[in-house]
Scaffold this motif. Structure first.
Motif, PDB file in Angstrom:
ATOM      1  N   ALA B 103       0.825  -1.204   0.000  1.00 11.94           N
ATOM      2  CA  ALA B 103       0.000   0.000   0.000  1.00 11.94           C
ATOM      3  C   ALA B 103       0.863   1.260   0.000  1.00 11.94           C
ATOM      4  O   ALA B 103       0.580   2.224  -0.697  1.00 11.94           O
ATOM      5  N   SER B 104       1.941   1.238   0.775  1.00 11.25           N
ATOM      6  CA  SER B 104       2.701   2.476   0.918  1.00 11.25           C
ATOM      7  C   SER B 104       3.711   2.662  -0.210  1.00 11.25           C
ATOM      8  O   SER B 104       4.435   3.633  -0.242  1.00 11.25           O
ATOM      9  N   ASP B 105       3.751   1.715  -1.143  1.00  8.41           N
ATOM     10  CA  ASP B 105       4.638   1.867  -2.285  1.00  8.41           C
ATOM     11  C   ASP B 105       4.168   2.954  -3.241  1.00  8.41           C
ATOM     12  O   ASP B 105       4.956   3.557  -3.952  1.00  8.41           O
ATOM     13  N   ALA B 106       2.863   3.148  -3.248  1.00  7.29           N
ATOM     14  CA  ALA B 106       2.319   4.136  -4.176  1.00  7.29           C
ATOM     15  C   ALA B 106       2.787   5.532  -3.771  1.00  7.29           C
ATOM     16  O   ALA B 106       2.722   5.893  -2.614  1.00  7.29           O
ATOM     17  N   PRO B 107       3.291   6.304  -4.739  1.00 10.31           N
ATOM     18  CA  PRO B 107       3.733   7.645  -4.388  1.00 10.31           C
ATOM     19  C   PRO B 107       2.541   8.502  -3.956  1.00 10.31           C
ATOM     20  O   PRO B 107       1.451   8.370  -4.500  1.00 10.31           O
ATOM     21  N   SER B 108       2.768   9.322  -2.991  1.00 12.26           N
ATOM     22  CA  SER B 108       1.683  10.135  -2.494  1.00 12.26           C
ATOM     23  C   SER B 108       1.883  11.589  -2.897  1.00 12.26           C
ATOM     24  O   SER B 108       2.840  12.216  -2.489  1.00 12.26           O
ATOM     25  N   PRO B 109       1.017  12.120  -3.743  1.00 12.39           N
ATOM     26  CA  PRO B 109       1.181  13.505  -4.187  1.00 12.39           C
ATOM     27  C   PRO B 109       1.150  14.481  -3.014  1.00 12.39           C
ATOM     28  O   PRO B 109       1.812  15.494  -3.029  1.00 12.39           O
ATOM     29  N   GLU B 110       0.401  14.134  -2.002  1.00 14.64           N
ATOM     30  CA  GLU B 110       0.294  15.050  -0.873  1.00 14.64           C
ATOM     31  C   GLU B 110       1.658  15.232  -0.221  1.00 14.64           C
ATOM     32  O   GLU B 110       2.063  16.327   0.124  1.00 14.64           O
ATOM     33  N   ARG B 111       2.396  14.133  -0.092  1.00 10.53           N
ATOM     34  CA  ARG B 111       3.725  14.235   0.510  1.00 10.53           C
ATOM     35  C   ARG B 111       4.660  15.019  -0.398  1.00 10.53           C
ATOM     36  O   ARG B 111       5.449  15.808   0.042  1.00 10.53           O
ATOM     37  N   ALA B 112       4.525  14.758  -1.696  1.00  9.46           N
ATOM     38  CA  ALA B 112       5.442  15.416  -2.622  1.00  9.46           C
ATOM     39  C   ALA B 112       5.281  16.928  -2.590  1.00  9.46           C
ATOM     40  O   ALA B 112       6.235  17.666  -2.700  1.00  9.46           O
ATOM     41  N   THR B 113       4.062  17.394  -2.437  1.00  7.62           N
ATOM     42  CA  THR B 113       3.840  18.834  -2.473  1.00  7.62           C
ATOM     43  C   THR B 113       4.035  19.473  -1.110  1.00  7.62           C
ATOM     44  O   THR B 113       3.951  20.672  -0.969  1.00  7.62           O
ATOM     45  N   GLY B 114       4.277  18.666  -0.096  1.00  6.62           N
ATOM     46  CA  GLY B 114       4.371  19.213   1.254  1.00  6.62           C
ATOM     47  C   GLY B 114       5.742  19.733   1.622  1.00  6.62           C
ATOM     48  O   GLY B 114       5.943  20.136   2.761  1.00  6.62           O
ATOM     49  N   ALA B 115       6.698  19.731   0.665  1.00  5.15           N
ATOM     50  CA  ALA B 115       8.087  20.053   1.009  1.00  5.15           C
ATOM     51  C   ALA B 115       8.227  21.441   1.627  1.00  5.15           C
ATOM     52  O   ALA B 115       8.917  21.623   2.620  1.00  5.15           O
ATOM     53  N   ARG B 116       7.536  22.410   1.033  1.00  5.33           N
ATOM     54  CA  ARG B 116       7.678  23.766   1.535  1.00  5.33           C
ATOM     55  C   ARG B 116       7.076  23.904   2.934  1.00  5.33           C
ATOM     56  O   ARG B 116       7.640  24.536   3.819  1.00  5.33           O
ATOM     57  N   ARG B 117       5.926  23.248   3.102  1.00  9.87           N
ATOM     58  CA  ARG B 117       5.285  23.276   4.404  1.00  9.87           C
ATOM     59  C   ARG B 117       6.228  22.672   5.445  1.00  9.87           C
ATOM     60  O   ARG B 117       6.338  23.134   6.574  1.00  9.87           O
ATOM     61  N   VAL B 122      10.052  23.359  10.055  1.00 12.51           N
ATOM     62  CA  VAL B 122      11.390  23.335  10.650  1.00 12.51           C
ATOM     63  C   VAL B 122      11.789  24.738  11.115  1.00 12.51           C
ATOM     64  O   VAL B 122      12.383  24.915  12.170  1.00 12.51           O
ATOM     65  N   ARG B 123      11.430  25.752  10.318  1.00 11.69           N
ATOM     66  CA  ARG B 123      11.694  27.143  10.721  1.00 11.69           C
ATOM     67  C   ARG B 123      11.039  27.427  12.074  1.00 11.69           C
ATOM     68  O   ARG B 123      11.635  28.021  12.953  1.00 11.69           O
ATOM     69  N   LYS B 124       9.808  26.983  12.214  1.00 11.14           N
ATOM     70  CA  LYS B 124       9.096  27.223  13.473  1.00 11.14           C
ATOM     71  C   LYS B 124       9.789  26.498  14.621  1.00 11.14           C
ATOM     72  O   LYS B 124       9.852  27.000  15.740  1.00 11.14           O
ATOM     73  N   GLU B 178       8.728  12.750  16.321  1.00 15.66           N
ATOM     74  CA  GLU B 178       7.539  12.490  17.143  1.00 15.66           C
ATOM     75  C   GLU B 178       6.278  13.054  16.532  1.00 15.66           C
ATOM     76  O   GLU B 178       5.186  12.789  16.983  1.00 15.66           O
ATOM     77  N   ASP B 179       6.471  13.865  15.524  1.00 22.65           N
ATOM     78  CA  ASP B 179       5.336  14.556  14.943  1.00 22.65           C
ATOM     79  C   ASP B 179       4.597  13.659  13.969  1.00 22.65           C
ATOM     80  O   ASP B 179       4.838  13.663  12.784  1.00 22.65           O
ATOM     81  N   GLU B 180       3.667  12.902  14.505  1.00 23.53           N
ATOM     82  CA  GLU B 180       2.958  11.932  13.683  1.00 23.53           C
ATOM     83  C   GLU B 180       1.997  12.573  12.713  1.00 23.53           C
ATOM     84  O   GLU B 180       1.597  11.986  11.729  1.00 23.53           O
ATOM     85  N   ALA B 181       1.627  13.796  13.017  1.00 21.43           N
ATOM     86  CA  ALA B 181       0.590  14.425  12.203  1.00 21.43           C
ATOM     87  C   ALA B 181       1.130  14.956  10.890  1.00 21.43           C
ATOM     88  O   ALA B 181       0.377  15.387  10.039  1.00 21.43           O
ATOM     89  N   ARG B 182       2.457  14.901  10.727  1.00 20.33           N
ATOM     90  CA  ARG B 182       3.009  15.533   9.533  1.00 20.33           C
ATOM     91  C   ARG B 182       2.469  14.916   8.264  1.00 20.33           C
ATOM     92  O   ARG B 182       2.444  13.708   8.106  1.00 20.33           O
ATOM     93  N   PHE B 183       2.078  15.771   7.359  1.00 16.45           N
ATOM     94  CA  PHE B 183       1.490  15.359   6.083  1.00 16.45           C
ATOM     95  C   PHE B 183       0.286  14.458   6.299  1.00 16.45           C
ATOM     96  O   PHE B 183      -0.024  13.631   5.473  1.00 16.45           O
TER      97      PHE B 183
END
Lengths: 315, 200
Positions: B103-117, B122-124, B178-183
Motif C-alpha cells: 500500500a505504501s509503495d504508491a507515491p503520495s502527491p500530498e507528501r510530494a507537495t508538502g516540502a515547503r510546508r 522546521v523554521r518554526k 515524534e510529529d505523527e501528524a506531519r502530512f
C-alpha cells in the motif's frame, strides 16, 4: 554494553558541529571513519544528522529569500543569481524567420545561469560562457561559442539535440550532459542517458558515451574516453549550484578553477605548494574563504590584496 | 566558513538532501507503525538507525521511485530479519506488513507537495528553541557566522556553542520524529491500527 541509539545520535550530531567548526582534513576524516566503522547504526545516525543539517540550511534559506531586509544586508547567492537572470533574459535576443528561432545567452565572469529552453530542456551556463540556440522543426542546435554548459535534454526523437563546440559535435535525444570548450578541443561529461560525440569532419568515427563517462575530443586528433566515478562527474558539475568541490585536487588545479570565476585572482607565490592536495566544498565566488582554509589546512601564509590573493611566501 | 560541513562527494550530497526532504518526513509514520506492531522503543530506535545506515550505503537513488515506500521496505526487511533471528515469527504481523508495504509503495502527491510546508515547520521549530540554542542557530545557519565568532558575540566559549548546537539540533530531530501528524502521515498505518486493536 551495547551503545544506546540516543548516545549514537548525540555523538553523530557532535561530529557535524565539529566538522563545521574545524573544516575537513585528512586527520578528521580518518577519525570520523574510525568512529563510523564502530557500529552500523553510527553510519545511519550520521546520515540522519547530515540530512537534518541540510534541512535546517534549507529552512534557514526561507528567510533569506523572503525577508527583504535580510536579503538586502547579506544577499544570498540565490538572490544574486535571480537578478543576473533578469538582466540576461532582457539581453537574450529572440528572432523568428523561416521557422528558425534563434536565441543567445551569455554569462559574465563569475556568473552562473540556469535557462529553460523552449523545447522543455534545461541549460546551466557556467562562468564566462556564450551559447547560441537555433530551434528548427528538424533539429535543436546549440552552439557553444565559449565556456561550459550543462544540458538536461527533453526527449524528442524527431528533433535531435546537437551541441556544436568548435569542431566537436555532441548529439543527444533525451539525456543530460555537459560540454566545455578547452584549448584545442572540448570535454564532455555525461550525467544521464547516452550521447554520441564526434568531430565535424570525422562523422564516421563517433564515440558513444553513457552516464558516468567523460571524454575529451581534440579539434585535430582522436577521442580520449574514460569512465569516471558518478561522484566525480557530480563534483565536476558542482558549479551548477555555485560550488567548487575538491576531493584531492592539487592547489594548482583548485586555483585555476577559482580563477575561472573571479576578477580577484588567486596566485600561488610558492611553487612548492602547488602540488598540495585539498578537500572541501567552496563557493565559486569566495576565493578568500578558500585561501583562508588553505592557510589553516596547509599552514601557508596568505596575503589578501585588493586585486589578488597571494598564497605562500614569495621567495 | 566557506567550506561545507560535509564529508562527502556529489552523489552522497544528493542522497543526504534526498533523505532530508523525502525520507525524514516519513520517519514518524514508520515509527508509529512499529509501535503499533509492538516493537519496543529501544528496538525502534535501533531499527531506524540501521535503516538510515542502509540508505547511507546507497551509491545512487536514481532507482527509487517512492522514497517513503522504499524506507518502509528497508525497515520492514530489517524487522523481519530480526524476527527470524529471534525465532519469534508472528505470521499475522508478517502478513500485515506485506500488505502495508504494498500500500505504501504508491507515491503520495500530498507528501510530494508538502516540502515547503515541511521547511516552514522546521523554521518554526528553530524559533521555538531555548533562547541561546535559537541564537546559535540563527547566527550560524541564517547569518552564516562561524562558531568561533558566535562564541565571541555571545560571550561564551566554543564548547558551549557546540553543546547548545548539539542540544538544539537533537531537540529538532526529536520533534520531527515524534510529529505523527506531519502530512497527515498515514492513512495506511491508520488501517493497521484498527486491525491490531481487533486482534488484541
Amino acid at each position: 554494553v551495547r551503545e544506546r541509539a540516543d548516545e549514537i545520535e548525540e555523538a553523530a550530531v557532535r561530529w557535524l558541529w565539529r566538522i563545521d567548526r574545524e573544516g575537513r582534513s585528512p586527520a578528521l576524516d580518518a577519525a570520523l571513519e574510525a568512529w563510523l566503522d564502530g557500529d552500523s547504526r553510527r553510519r545511519g545516525a550520521f546520515l540522519h544528522a547530515e540530512a537534518t543539517w541540510s534541512v535546517l540550511d534549507r529552512a534557514a534559506q526561507l528567510d533569506a529569500v523572503e525577508t527583504p531586509s535580510a536579503a538586502a544586508s547579506k544577499p544570498s547567492r540565490r538572490v544574486m543569481l535571480g537578478l543576473g537572470g533578469a538582466v540576461l533574459a532582457a539581453s537574450a535576443a529572440g528572432l523568428a524567420f523561416l521557422g528558425l528561432r534563434q536565441q543567445r545567452y551569455d554569462t559574465k565572469l563569475g556568473e552562473i545561469r540556469r535557462v529553460s529552453l523552449d523545447d522543455g530542456s534545461t541549460m546551466a551556463l557556467n562562468t564566462h560562457s556564450a551559447v547560441r540556440i537555433e530551434m528548427t522543426s528538424q533539429q535543436r542546435m546549440v552552439k557553444l561559442a565559449e565556456g561550459e554548459a550543462w544540458f538536461q535534454v527533453a526527449k524528442n526523437r524527431e528533433r535531435p539535440f546537437v551541441v556544436e563546440a568548435g569542431r566537436v559535435r555532441v548529439r543527444a535525444v533525451g539525456t543530460a550532459f555537459s560540454v566545455r570548450r578547452l584549448e584545442g578541443g572540448a570535454e564532455i561529461l555525461v550525467t544521464e542517458g547516452v550521447v554520441e560525440a564526434w568531430r565535424e569532419d570525422a562523422e564516421g568515427h563517433r564515440a558513444r558515451l553513457v552516464a558516468g563517462d567523460k571524454a575529451f575530443i581534440a579539434n585535430d586528433a582522436g577521442i580520449t574516453e574514460a569512465a569516471a566515478k558518478p561522484s566525480e562527474i557530480d563534483r565536476r558539475l558542482a558549479w551548477r549550484s555555485g560550488q567548487i568541490d575538491l576531493a584531492g585536487e592539487t592547489l594548482g588545479e583548485a586555483v585555476e578553477e577559482f580563477n575561472r570565476y573571479n576578477i580577484r585572482k588567486l596566485v600561488v607565490a610558492d611553487a612548492a605548494l602547488t602540488q598540495e592536495r585539498l578537500y572541501g566544498v567552496f563557493r565559486t565566488d569566495d576565493p578568500e574563504g578558500f585561501a583562508r582554509s588553505v592557510r589553516l589546512s596547509i599552514g601557508a601564509p596568505v596575503v589578501l590584496g585588493e586585486t589578488e590573493i597571494r598564497i605562500g611566501a614569495s621567495s | 566558513m566557506a567550506e561545507s560541513l560535509t564529508v562527502m562527494d556529489g552523489g552522497r550530497r544528493k542522497i543526504v538532501a534526498w533523505v532530508g526532504t523525502h525520507v525524514m518526513p516519513h520517519e514518524s509514520a514508520v515509527r508509529a507503525w512499529l509501535r503499533r506492531s509492538h516493537v519496543s522503543a529501544d528496538d525502534i530506535d535501533d531499527l531506524i538507525q540501521e535503516a538510515y545506515c542502509k540508505l547511507a550505503g546507497l551509491e545512487t537513488i536514481d532507482h527509487v521511485v517512492s522514497a517513503d515506500g522504499y524506507f518502509f521496505q528497508i525497515v520492514r526487511n530489517l524487522l523481519l530479519e530480526q524476527m527470524r533471528r529471534s525465532r519469534v515469527v508472528q505470521f499475522e504481523t508478517v502478513a500485515e506488513m506485506d500488505g502495508l508495504a504494498a500500500a505504501s509503495d504508491a507515491p503520495s502527491p500530498e507528501r510530494a507537495t508538502g516540502a515547503r510546508r515541511e521547511l516552514e515547520k522546521v523554521r518554526k521549530l528553530i524559533d521555538a528553541l531555548p533562547e541561546r540554542c535559537r541564537s546559535i542557530f540563527v547566527l550560524r545557519k541564517i547569518e552564516g557566522v562561524s562558531q568561533r565568532e558566535i562564541a565571541e558575540r555571545l560571550g561564551v566559549n566554543e564548547s558551549t556553542v557546540e553543546n547548545d548546537g548539539v542540544k538544539g539540533m537533537r531537540l529538532i530531530m526529536q520533534a520531527l520524529r515524534e510529529d505523527e501528524a506531519r502530512f497527515g502521515a498515514s492513512e495506511n498505518t491508520g488501517k493497521s491500527r484498527a486491525r491490531t486493536r481487533r486482534r488484541d
